[in-house]
Design a protein around this motif. Structure first.
Motif, PDB file in Angstrom:
ATOM      1  N   GLU A 190      -0.306   4.461 -19.593  1.00 59.95           N
ATOM      2  CA  GLU A 190       0.021   4.674 -21.191  1.00 59.95           C
ATOM      3  C   GLU A 190       1.337   4.405 -21.455  1.00 59.95           C
ATOM      4  N   ALA A 191       1.556   3.211 -21.699  1.00 66.13           N
ATOM      5  CA  ALA A 191       2.872   2.773 -22.256  1.00 66.13           C
ATOM      6  C   ALA A 191       2.757   1.561 -22.830  1.00 66.13           C
ATOM      7  N   PRO A 192       3.657   1.479 -24.029  1.00 70.87           N
ATOM      8  CA  PRO A 192       3.566  -0.033 -24.766  1.00 70.87           C
ATOM      9  C   PRO A 192       3.952  -1.149 -24.016  1.00 70.87           C
ATOM     10  N   GLY A 193       3.117  -2.131 -23.970  1.00 71.88           N
ATOM     11  CA  GLY A 193       3.486  -3.410 -23.466  1.00 71.88           C
ATOM     12  C   GLY A 193       2.993  -3.431 -21.918  1.00 71.88           C
ATOM     13  N   VAL A 194       2.236  -2.414 -21.451  1.00 69.53           N
ATOM     14  CA  VAL A 194       1.374  -2.570 -20.440  1.00 69.53           C
ATOM     15  C   VAL A 194       0.229  -2.859 -20.690  1.00 69.53           C
ATOM     16  N   GLU A 221       2.109   9.153 -14.210  1.00 73.52           N
ATOM     17  CA  GLU A 221       3.514   9.489 -14.977  1.00 73.52           C
ATOM     18  C   GLU A 221       4.309   9.234 -14.178  1.00 73.52           C
ATOM     19  N   ALA A 222       4.401   9.643 -12.729  1.00 73.87           N
ATOM     20  CA  ALA A 222       5.297   9.493 -12.047  1.00 73.87           C
ATOM     21  C   ALA A 222       5.972   7.938 -11.773  1.00 73.87           C
ATOM     22  N   ILE A 223       4.950   7.002 -12.011  1.00 72.77           N
ATOM     23  CA  ILE A 223       5.225   5.622 -11.965  1.00 72.77           C
ATOM     24  C   ILE A 223       6.117   4.919 -13.076  1.00 72.77           C
ATOM     25  N   MET A 224       6.317   5.833 -14.149  1.00 71.41           N
ATOM     26  CA  MET A 224       6.857   5.201 -15.338  1.00 71.41           C
ATOM     27  C   MET A 224       8.234   4.527 -15.023  1.00 71.41           C
ATOM     28  N   PRO A 225       9.118   5.149 -14.276  1.00 71.18           N
ATOM     29  CA  PRO A 225      10.481   4.497 -14.108  1.00 71.18           C
ATOM     30  C   PRO A 225      10.272   3.011 -13.367  1.00 71.18           C
ATOM     31  N   SER A 226       9.429   3.120 -12.478  1.00 67.79           N
ATOM     32  CA  SER A 226       9.148   1.771 -12.004  1.00 67.79           C
ATOM     33  C   SER A 226       8.519   0.563 -12.911  1.00 67.79           C
ATOM     34  N   VAL A 227       7.408   1.074 -13.679  1.00 62.26           N
ATOM     35  CA  VAL A 227       7.109   0.213 -14.563  1.00 62.26           C
ATOM     36  C   VAL A 227       8.168  -0.416 -15.569  1.00 62.26           C
ATOM     37  N   GLU A 228       9.108   0.582 -16.154  1.00 62.25           N
ATOM     38  CA  GLU A 228      10.278   0.198 -17.008  1.00 62.25           C
ATOM     39  C   GLU A 228      11.259  -0.463 -16.489  1.00 62.25           C
ATOM     40  N   ARG A 229      11.330  -0.393 -15.115  1.00 62.04           N
ATOM     41  CA  ARG A 229      12.164  -1.546 -14.366  1.00 62.04           C
ATOM     42  C   ARG A 229      11.871  -2.787 -14.386  1.00 62.04           C
ATOM     43  N   ALA A 230      10.302  -2.882 -14.045  1.00 59.75           N
ATOM     44  CA  ALA A 230       9.826  -4.197 -13.912  1.00 59.75           C
ATOM     45  C   ALA A 230       9.762  -4.808 -15.387  1.00 59.75           C
ATOM     46  N   MET A 231       9.363  -4.161 -16.538  1.00 64.43           N
ATOM     47  CA  MET A 231       9.508  -4.681 -17.852  1.00 64.43           C
ATOM     48  C   MET A 231      10.847  -5.059 -18.214  1.00 64.43           C
ATOM     49  N   ALA A 232      11.819  -4.273 -17.763  1.00 58.55           N
ATOM     50  CA  ALA A 232      13.173  -4.648 -18.294  1.00 58.55           C
ATOM     51  C   ALA A 232      13.737  -5.991 -17.606  1.00 58.55           C
ATOM     52  N   GLU A 233      13.026  -6.335 -16.426  1.00 60.33           N
ATOM     53  CA  GLU A 233      13.315  -7.682 -15.706  1.00 60.33           C
ATOM     54  C   GLU A 233      12.548  -8.763 -16.385  1.00 60.33           C
ATOM     55  N   GLY A 234      11.535  -8.386 -17.397  1.00 61.84           N
ATOM     56  CA  GLY A 234      10.744  -9.468 -18.226  1.00 61.84           C
ATOM     57  C   GLY A 234       9.414  -9.458 -17.149  1.00 61.84           C
ATOM     58  N   ILE A 235       9.168  -8.890 -16.185  1.00 62.92           N
ATOM     59  CA  ILE A 235       7.949  -9.116 -15.562  1.00 62.92           C
ATOM     60  C   ILE A 235       6.745  -8.464 -16.070  1.00 62.92           C
ATOM     61  N   ASP A 290       0.885  -1.135  -0.013  1.00 63.17           N
ATOM     62  CA  ASP A 290       0.143   0.236  -0.178  1.00 63.17           C
ATOM     63  C   ASP A 290       0.933   1.130   0.121  1.00 63.17           C
ATOM     64  N   ALA A 291       0.962   2.183  -1.179  1.00 61.49           N
ATOM     65  CA  ALA A 291       1.786   3.259  -1.069  1.00 61.49           C
ATOM     66  C   ALA A 291       1.186   4.594  -0.406  1.00 61.49           C
ATOM     67  N   GLN A 292      -0.097   4.134   0.233  1.00 57.38           N
ATOM     68  CA  GLN A 292      -0.528   5.588   0.955  1.00 57.38           C
ATOM     69  C   GLN A 292      -0.552   6.798   0.430  1.00 57.38           C
ATOM     70  N   SER A 293      -0.971   6.645  -0.916  1.00 54.75           N
ATOM     71  CA  SER A 293      -1.060   8.130  -1.702  1.00 54.75           C
ATOM     72  C   SER A 293       0.731   8.878  -1.830  1.00 54.75           C
ATOM     73  N   SER A 294       1.235   8.018  -1.847  1.00 55.64           N
ATOM     74  CA  SER A 294       2.771   8.597  -2.052  1.00 55.64           C
ATOM     75  C   SER A 294       3.504   8.086  -3.290  1.00 55.64           C
ATOM     76  N   ASN A 295       3.919   8.782  -4.313  1.00 54.44           N
ATOM     77  CA  ASN A 295       4.762   8.409  -5.270  1.00 54.44           C
ATOM     78  C   ASN A 295       6.161   7.619  -4.986  1.00 54.44           C
ATOM     79  N   GLU A 296       6.917   8.403  -3.950  1.00 52.07           N
ATOM     80  CA  GLU A 296       7.933   7.824  -3.418  1.00 52.07           C
ATOM     81  C   GLU A 296       7.811   6.261  -2.766  1.00 52.07           C
ATOM     82  N   ARG A 297       6.731   6.278  -2.056  1.00 57.17           N
ATOM     83  CA  ARG A 297       6.558   4.947  -1.304  1.00 57.17           C
ATOM     84  C   ARG A 297       6.062   3.815  -2.313  1.00 57.17           C
TER      85      ARG A 297
END
Length: 347
Positions: free
Chosen positions: A119-123, A95-109, A64-71
């Motif tokens: 809004e990102a290709p592959g999601v 928008e702020a979530i994109m680096p985390s999404v890219e990290r997951a996808m780079a790991e093949g998740i 639970d991120a509790q309404s925090s981008n950083e968390r």
């Protein structure tokens, strides 16, 4: 290659674990990152998600991120460290979530945007059709209040779902605005979809227009609750107000005549859908082969994404029996406080 870590890491990173058997010998581990689990509906979604994964023999790990981008970024790092096989995300900020999404996808998740589009290709995107939600809201308000001064209390500006809902609302009301039948006298975004913020926004609009308001397009049931609270302080309780989700309090307001409509989204169904899609993607199923697959390309950038989109249901005082018969709400909770002009479901 993914690296799985010991369960002890979970306690260190503050994740909660829901297991479907007494052991960890499951085929798949599915992660869910909630933007803010405090909202009533997410608990219902999770119940559906757990039920779906249980049937499929998978394990759920949540945070639970509790309404925090950083968390939320830290939560996703933790879920990836746990070695999840697929990751569902309710983004606090798409928008702020994109680096985390890219990290997951780079790991093949595989990454699944749950209800709130990323809004990102592959999601992959699973949701109730947000544009139809907006159409339902506006359509029902126009039926009972076809002219006059309207207010729009929008959702969170960082949530693409809120923008889609507005798109659907405007499909219905823009022709009436252009003809002069309806005038928009106030329009505000609601940070975080927080009801208190919606109430303050509505109070400010009422002050600015001398309480001359005939209907309010509130974008979900939480904001509708804030709107109704503001209206009641100036004697306008009972004018048409919309919502979405089918919150217990909102359905009771419909029964009592202080809310006109909710676009009901059976979150149990969406949870089961999220479970099915996550496991299918974890198994290596091609996105286009998942049952119900469509291409969703209605985002601001027009990105084509694999998706499964469910249909919301219009609920007004005339068909409240639908949610009772679906075991979504008890008749007692629905009809609490109802005295005069009781709907059929409360008679």
């Amino acid at each position: 290659m993914k690296k799985r870590t010991k369960i002890g890491l979970l306690a260190a990173i503050g994740l909660s674990v829901a297991t479907t058997t007494a052991t960890w010998a499951q085929d798949f581990t599915i992660g869910m990152s909630w933007a803010n689990y405090q909202e009533e509906r997410w608990k219902i979604d999770e119940a559906g998600l757990r039920a779906g994964l249980d049937e499929l023999g998978a394990t759920l790990v949540t945070a639970d991120a509790q309404s925090s981008n950083e968390r939320q970024a830290a939560d996703i790092d933790g879920l990836l460290a746990r070695g999840v096989d697929a990751l569902l995300i309710v983004a606090w900020d798409s928008e702020a979530i994109m680096p985390s999404v890219e990290r997951a996808m780079a790991e093949g998740i595989p990454v699944i945007a749950y209800e709130r589009q990323i809004e990102a290709p592959g999601v992959f995107y699973v949701a109730f059709d947000p544009i139809e939600v907006g159409r339902i809201q506006a359509r029902e308000l126009v039926k009972v209040q076809p002219e006059g001064d309207y207010v729009i209390i929008k959702g969170s500006p960082t949530d693409q779902y809120a923008h889609y809902v507005l798109t659907g609302q405007k499909e219905i009301i823009d022709p009436l605005i252009e003809s002069g039948t309806i005038e928009i006298v106030g329009e505000q975004w609601t940070d975080g979809w927080v009801p208190d913020n919606a109430q303050k926004n509505m109070e400010n609009i009422l002050t600015s227009v001398g309480d001359k308001v005939d209907a309010v397009l509130a974008s979900n049931d939480g904001t509708a609750g804030g709107v109704v609270a503001a209206l009641s302080t100036v004697g306008l309780e009972g004018i048409p107000v919309s919502g979405q989700d089918g919150d217990i309090a909102a359905l009771n307001r419909i029964a009592n005549g202080t809310q006109t409509v909710t676009a009901w989204k059976d979150a149990r169904e969406l949870g089961r859908l999220g479970a099915r899609v996550a496991v299918e993607l974890a198994k290596g199923t091609a996105p286009e082969d998942i049952e119900g697959h469509i291409v969703w390309d209605k985002g601001p950038n027009g990105t084509a994404q694999d998706a499964v989109v469910l249909a919301p249901v219009t609920i007004t005082s005339e068909n409240l029996d639908v949610v009772v018969e679906a075991d979504w709400i008890s008749n007692e909770d629905l009809c609490s406080g109802v005295t005069e002009n009781a709907p059929a479901a409360c008679q």
